[in-house]
Each structure stands twice: as structure tokens, then as C-alpha cells.
Scaffold this active site. Sequence first.
Site, mmCIF file in Angstrom:
data_model
loop_
_atom_site.group_PDB
_atom_site.id
_atom_site.type_symbol
_atom_site.label_atom_id
_atom_site.label_comp_id
_atom_site.label_asym_id
_atom_site.label_seq_id
_atom_site.Cartn_x
_atom_site.Cartn_y
_atom_site.Cartn_z
ATOM 1 N N HIS A 96 0.855 -1.188 0.000
ATOM 2 C CA HIS A 96 0.000 0.000 0.000
ATOM 3 C C HIS A 96 0.888 1.233 0.000
ATOM 4 C CE1 HIS A 96 -3.038 2.900 0.722
ATOM 5 N NE2 HIS A 96 -2.697 3.127 1.981
ATOM 6 N N HIS A 98 0.787 5.796 -0.977
ATOM 7 C CA HIS A 98 0.029 6.962 -1.421
ATOM 8 C C HIS A 98 0.816 7.610 -2.558
ATOM 9 C CE1 HIS A 98 -2.225 7.463 2.698
ATOM 10 N NE2 HIS A 98 -2.440 6.290 2.119
ATOM 11 N N ASP A 121 0.646 -5.364 -20.695
ATOM 12 C CA ASP A 121 1.752 -6.275 -20.384
ATOM 13 C C ASP A 121 1.663 -6.785 -18.945
ATOM 14 O OD1 ASP A 121 3.011 -6.305 -22.845
ATOM 15 O OD2 ASP A 121 4.360 -4.638 -22.374
ATOM 16 N N HIS A 170 -8.490 7.661 -1.458
ATOM 17 C CA HIS A 170 -7.411 7.146 -0.613
ATOM 18 C C HIS A 170 -6.166 6.856 -1.454
ATOM 19 C CE1 HIS A 170 -6.326 4.232 2.923
ATOM 20 N NE2 HIS A 170 -5.280 4.846 2.438
ATOM 21 N N TYR A 228 7.015 -14.529 -24.047
ATOM 22 C CA TYR A 228 7.903 -13.379 -23.888
ATOM 23 C C TYR A 228 9.089 -13.764 -22.987
ATOM 24 C CZ TYR A 228 9.441 -8.799 -22.276
ATOM 25 O OH TYR A 228 10.179 -7.693 -21.963
HETATM 26 ZN ZN LIG Z 1 -3.313 4.736 3.138
#
Ligand SMILES: [Zn+2]
Length: 233
Positions: A96, A98, A121, A170, A228
Site C-alpha cells: 500500500h 500513497h 503487459d 485514498h 515473452y
Molecule cells: Zn493509506
Amino acid sequence: MEVQQLREKVYAANMALRDSGLVLYTFGNVSGIDRGSATVVIKPSGITYDDLSPDSMVCVSLESGAVLEGDLKPSSDTDTHLELYRAFDSCGGVVHTHSRAATACAQARVPIRCMGTTHADYFHGDIPLTRELSRQECENDYETNTGRVIVEVFADRDPARIPAALVASHGPFVWGRDADEAVYHAVVVEHLAAMECDMRVLNPDAPAPPGYLIDKHYFRKHGANAYYGQRDR
Ligand SMILES: [Zn+2]
């Protein structure tokens, strides 16, 4: 995989996230799972990257979220990570951030559309945007509910083929087969989000590319008939 090995892997993935330039200060977190022992290893909460070590990674139970090993509190986003591991069997690592462009898309409430081969891709379709959480969902079990709104948008999508989502207002949650791949995908997501921002300036009504081109690029790198890259390397 032994939990100690996973600690080292998740620590290294957190350092790779820091080095990727996607995070500021203590923002961002990476976790990884050992499915055999149903243990998730995640970055501790609020510790600077420079102060992290394999031993400071926190082990939590996949089922209960209880801390199994470690003196530190796990990342405040742990319950979101756990929701994704519970719902998506293919998920071995979660990131996670930002990061700027992906968060801009999440705040502008736009998905990262699959508009070309760079996207195809890695992702077989748009990177979806979740709905907004309700007041109730925000006030109670916020982090778990953040995971649930992500899982909701995958009711008709394959999380192994689209290993990312934008949580409305978010930012991005991104996953992969392990913690390393999740970080790799997070970097790709940020690049695709920056291109989404550019496309909306250049031509917001640009048509989507044909499905056969998207399929070609996705399936030459993924699945049974991928060709590939180099064999046996
Ligand atoms: Zn966050």
C-alpha cells in the site's frame, strides 16, 4: 517457507519500496504471507525505513490478526492486507502506498484505464476504483472495510490478472505472487497512473484499444502459452 525467511523477504521488499521513490517518510507498507502456517509478516507501524530490520517485522495470524511474534505494533493497514489475503488465494504479497499519480486517480475517482500495451503487459483490464466507504464502514472496522470494498470490485474480475485497485479518496493497494512482485507491480501502477493523468489532458475521450491487442500483450507474458522473455532463465 519458514517465517524467518519470510521476515527477511518482507524486510527486503519494504526497503525496495523505500528505494522505489513511491513513499514519503514512514508512508507505505509491504506484507507477505506464508500460506502453510497462515502467517502474515508486515512492516511495523510508524517506524522509519532506516530503523527497520528483519527482526522488527511483525508476524500476525491470517485468521484472527493477532500478533504471533514481535514486540512492535503491526502497520495500521494490517486488517486491509488480511482481507485481501483471505479473499484472493493467488495473493502472496501486498503493498500500500500513497504514490502521487495513483493517489491522484483515486482522489479524482477515476480508474486507471487499460488504454495500451504498456498496461496490458501487466494488467488484463482497467485497474478498478472502489466505491466510497459509508460513515458506518468508516467509523467501525475501517481497515477491514477498506479491504472489503476492494474485494467487492473483484466480484467480476480475476485478482491474479488485475493485481491492484484504487480505493476511492485514498490510494492504491497492489499485490503479487510474493512481496517482491507486489512492489514491482506498485511501481508499474504508478507509471500507468501517470500515463492516465497525461491521457486525460491530451484527449479525455481517446477510444479504448481493441480487445485483441490487449489479449495479445497480456497473454504473451502470462499463462500457459506465454512466450515473452528467455526460457529457463
Ligand atoms: Zn493509506
